[in-house]
Design a protein around this motif. Structure first.
Motif, PDB file in Angstrom:
ATOM      1  N   MET A  32       0.816  -1.217   0.000  1.00 62.10           N
ATOM      2  CA  MET A  32       0.000   0.000   0.000  1.00 62.10           C
ATOM      3  C   MET A  32       0.852   1.270   0.000  1.00 62.10           C
ATOM      4  SD  MET A  32      -3.223  -0.922   2.491  1.00 62.10           S
ATOM      5  CE  MET A  32      -4.385  -2.214   2.010  1.00 62.10           C
ATOM      6  N   GLY A  33       1.988   1.199  -0.673  1.00 64.03           N
ATOM      7  CA  GLY A  33       2.854   2.355  -0.763  1.00 64.03           C
ATOM      8  C   GLY A  33       3.547   2.724   0.529  1.00 64.03           C
ATOM      9  N   SER A  34       3.594   1.811   1.485  1.00 65.22           N
ATOM     10  CA  SER A  34       4.236   2.098   2.763  1.00 65.22           C
ATOM     11  C   SER A  34       4.795   0.812   3.359  1.00 65.22           C
ATOM     12  CB  SER A  34       3.248   2.759   3.734  1.00 65.22           C
ATOM     13  OG  SER A  34       2.178   1.892   4.017  1.00 65.22           O
ATOM     14  N   GLU A  35       5.250   0.913   4.582  1.00 70.21           N
ATOM     15  CA  GLU A  35       5.875  -0.219   5.257  1.00 70.21           C
ATOM     16  C   GLU A  35       4.991  -0.702   6.397  1.00 70.21           C
ATOM     17  OE1 GLU A  35      10.406  -0.544   5.878  1.00 70.21           O
ATOM     18  OE2 GLU A  35       9.646   0.074   7.837  1.00 70.21           O
ATOM     19  N   PHE A  36       4.512  -1.923   6.269  1.00 74.43           N
ATOM     20  CA  PHE A  36       3.750  -2.552   7.342  1.00 74.43           C
ATOM     21  C   PHE A  36       4.715  -3.321   8.247  1.00 74.43           C
ATOM     22  CE2 PHE A  36       0.209  -1.495   4.798  1.00 74.43           C
ATOM     23  CZ  PHE A  36      -0.953  -1.689   5.532  1.00 74.43           C
ATOM     24  N   THR A  37       4.569  -3.143   9.535  1.00 69.99           N
ATOM     25  CA  THR A  37       5.379  -3.902  10.484  1.00 69.99           C
ATOM     26  C   THR A  37       4.474  -4.599  11.490  1.00 69.99           C
ATOM     27  OG1 THR A  37       5.653  -2.047  12.019  1.00 69.99           O
ATOM     28  CG2 THR A  37       7.300  -2.273  10.282  1.00 69.99           C
ATOM     29  N   ILE A  38       4.891  -5.776  11.895  1.00 71.07           N
ATOM     30  CA  ILE A  38       4.166  -6.528  12.922  1.00 71.07           C
ATOM     31  C   ILE A  38       5.156  -7.037  13.948  1.00 71.07           C
ATOM     32  CG2 ILE A  38       2.714  -8.528  13.427  1.00 71.07           C
ATOM     33  CD1 ILE A  38       1.588  -8.356  10.619  1.00 71.07           C
ATOM     34  N   ASP A  39       4.843  -6.795  15.202  1.00 70.84           N
ATOM     35  CA  ASP A  39       5.566  -7.377  16.336  1.00 70.84           C
ATOM     36  C   ASP A  39       4.567  -8.235  17.085  1.00 70.84           C
ATOM     37  OD1 ASP A  39       8.299  -5.737  16.546  1.00 70.84           O
ATOM     38  OD2 ASP A  39       6.687  -4.365  15.986  1.00 70.84           O
ATOM     39  N   ARG A  50       4.342 -18.492  10.651  1.00 68.68           N
ATOM     40  CA  ARG A  50       3.076 -18.825   9.996  1.00 68.68           C
ATOM     41  C   ARG A  50       2.075 -17.680  10.144  1.00 68.68           C
ATOM     42  NH1 ARG A  50       2.233 -23.118  12.442  1.00 68.68           N
ATOM     43  NH2 ARG A  50       0.825 -22.385  14.079  1.00 68.68           N
ATOM     44  N   SER A  51       1.982 -17.135  11.353  1.00 66.86           N
ATOM     45  CA  SER A  51       1.054 -16.030  11.582  1.00 66.86           C
ATOM     46  C   SER A  51       1.459 -14.781  10.811  1.00 66.86           C
ATOM     47  CB  SER A  51       0.977 -15.718  13.086  1.00 66.86           C
ATOM     48  OG  SER A  51       0.411 -16.789  13.799  1.00 66.86           O
ATOM     49  N   LEU A  52       2.749 -14.508  10.774  1.00 62.61           N
ATOM     50  CA  LEU A  52       3.222 -13.332  10.044  1.00 62.61           C
ATOM     51  C   LEU A  52       2.973 -13.479   8.547  1.00 62.61           C
ATOM     52  CD1 LEU A  52       6.567 -12.770  11.975  1.00 62.61           C
ATOM     53  CD2 LEU A  52       4.646 -11.171  11.903  1.00 62.61           C
ATOM     54  N   GLU A  53       3.192 -14.657   8.020  1.00 64.79           N
ATOM     55  CA  GLU A  53       2.972 -14.888   6.593  1.00 64.79           C
ATOM     56  C   GLU A  53       1.501 -14.701   6.235  1.00 64.79           C
ATOM     57  OE1 GLU A  53       3.705 -18.328   3.153  1.00 64.79           O
ATOM     58  OE2 GLU A  53       4.149 -18.750   5.258  1.00 64.79           O
ATOM     59  N   LEU A  54       0.614 -15.258   7.051  1.00 65.52           N
ATOM     60  CA  LEU A  54      -0.817 -15.110   6.800  1.00 65.52           C
ATOM     61  C   LEU A  54      -1.256 -13.653   6.905  1.00 65.52           C
ATOM     62  CD1 LEU A  54      -2.208 -18.209   8.752  1.00 65.52           C
ATOM     63  CD2 LEU A  54      -2.165 -17.895   6.269  1.00 65.52           C
ATOM     64  N   ALA A  55      -0.682 -12.947   7.871  1.00 63.52           N
ATOM     65  CA  ALA A  55      -1.041 -11.542   8.068  1.00 63.52           C
ATOM     66  C   ALA A  55      -0.658 -10.689   6.860  1.00 63.52           C
ATOM     67  CB  ALA A  55      -0.375 -11.008   9.329  1.00 63.52           C
ATOM     68  N   PHE A  56       0.543 -10.877   6.362  1.00 61.49           N
ATOM     69  CA  PHE A  56       0.979 -10.068   5.227  1.00 61.49           C
ATOM     70  C   PHE A  56       0.294 -10.493   3.923  1.00 61.49           C
ATOM     71  CE2 PHE A  56       4.943  -9.323   7.888  1.00 61.49           C
ATOM     72  CZ  PHE A  56       4.538  -8.047   8.249  1.00 61.49           C
ATOM     73  N   GLU A  57      -0.071 -11.758   3.820  1.00 59.92           N
ATOM     74  CA  GLU A  57      -0.878 -12.180   2.674  1.00 59.92           C
ATOM     75  C   GLU A  57      -2.234 -11.479   2.695  1.00 59.92           C
ATOM     76  OE1 GLU A  57      -1.155 -16.399   2.830  1.00 59.92           O
ATOM     77  OE2 GLU A  57       0.827 -16.743   1.925  1.00 59.92           O
ATOM     78  N   GLU A  58      -2.765 -11.274   3.894  1.00 65.54           N
ATOM     79  CA  GLU A  58      -4.038 -10.575   4.031  1.00 65.54           C
ATOM     80  C   GLU A  58      -3.906  -9.114   3.610  1.00 65.54           C
ATOM     81  OE1 GLU A  58      -8.192 -10.185   5.304  1.00 65.54           O
ATOM     82  OE2 GLU A  58      -6.874 -11.621   4.308  1.00 65.54           O
TER      83      GLU A  58
END
Length: 345
Positions: A32-39, A50-58
């Motif tokens: 989306m033109g920016s940087e998504f981060t998840i901790d 697995r959770s991170l992969e599913l989240a970024f696929e979403e």
């Protein structure tokens, strides 16, 4: 505009910071033109990945669905066709547009998903910057306006009553929606503590890290570089910010902000930053734009329409800032400026 997430700042790779049976994992994704981060906290690296992969696929799925830069997206199809006849869409996209129209109603048009042509006219889509003529802006009034969007929930159709194809721009609500979808997915995966950030403009704190009350986030002072204006703790709560510190252009010595007022059809003047807390990132994302447009004279009215939401706005100029708040839950550190507004909880 950087909002400094305390826990995110200490994570530089996957699998750091042990906390009892859980470990803290961190990952970054461009979308989306920016940087998504998840901790997030997870019992092991396999489940975290697995959770991170599913989240970024979403996140990528949402971008494919709603991007106005991609002609193949469902939102782009609606923009192209809904001026000729009602367009039937899928339940998710219809619900998203419903949320956007509702935000427009509650903010009396300060938030408007149809501002895409205005963004193009002012040159903000490709960061070139230009000043459109008065005639050009006058012509665009017939191609913008949320009131032209007619929704039929029974048929899931979208129709533009002005009979022209408009451009639906999710820029002020789409990232927040993606964050909410990721939060829902992580909960389904059994993740009870996570911090999700969409380019630092929309952040959601899911649950609490082990032994903590929530996820600490610093709100910067746009008038004083490097200074923290307020520290908040996010627990099942979102924070979104609107500011012109990163996206703007300068012509003839004047600075033009990328946040446009649908009423004046021009960049907002006299505002530096708005920060909104809300249980929903979709709502806080839209509200950060609406309050920026409304300014200190009108921001309270729209926040009152969203229960459990609060706001902190900085208006004026960097040399002479003014701070206003509504139901803001934490202390605000001011410097050489006068505080205004209601601090009631």
């Amino acid at each position: 505009m950087a909002l400094l997430a305390g826990f995110a700042a200490v994570c530089q790779g996957v699998g750091v910071a042990q906390a009892g049976p859980l470990a803290l994992y961190h990952e970054v994704h461009q979308a989306m033109g920016s940087e998504f981060t998840i901790d997030l906290y997870a019992p092991d690296q396999e489940s975290a990945e697995r959770s991170l992969e599913l989240a970024f696929e979403e996140v990528d799925r949402i971008e494919d669905l709603l991007s106005n830069y991609r002609p193949t997206s469902e939102l782009s199809r609606i923009s192209r066709e809904a001026g000729a006849a009602p367009v039937t869409t899928d339940p998710e996209t219809f619900s998203f547009i419903e949320r956007a129209v509702e935000a427009s109603k509650r903010s009396d048009g300060a938030f408007d998903i149809t501002v895409g042509p205005l963004m193009r006219a002012w040159g903000f889509f490709f960061n070139k910057g230009r000043i459109p003529s008065a005639d050009e802006l006058s012509a665009l009034r017939k191609k913008t306006g949320w009131r032209y969007i007619q929704l039929d929930a029974s048929r899931r159709t979208v129709f533009f009553t002005n009979h022209v194809n408009m451009e639906l721009d999710p820029g002020s609500i789409g990232k927040g929606y993606a964050v909410d979808r990721v939060v829902e997915l992580l909960r389904q995966q059994g993740i009870s503590a996570a911090l999700i950030s969409a380019g630092s403009s929309s952040i959601y704190g899911l649950g609490s890290p082990p032994g903590a009350d929530g996820w600490p986030v610093n709100v910067p002072d746009p008038a004083h570089a490097g200074r923290v204006l307020s520290k908040v703790v996010l627990k099942d709560l979102s924070l979104s910010t609107g500011a012109c510190t990163e996206k703007f252009f300068i012509k003839n010595g004047h600075r033009y902000c990328h946040i446009l007022s649908p009423r004046t059809m021009s960049p907002v003047e006299g505002m530096l930053q708005t920060t909104v807390l809300s249980p929903s990132a979709t709502d806080s994302d839209a509200l950060s734009t609406a309050t920026f447009v409304l300014g200190k004279a009108g921001f309270k009215s729209v926040l009152q329409a969203y229960p459990h939401s609060s706001g902190l706005i900085v208006s004026g100029t960097p040399r002479s800032p003014a701070y206003s708040m509504f139901q803001w839950p934490q202390p605000v550190k001011l410097s050489q400026s006068k505080k205004e507004g209601d601090r009631a909880r």
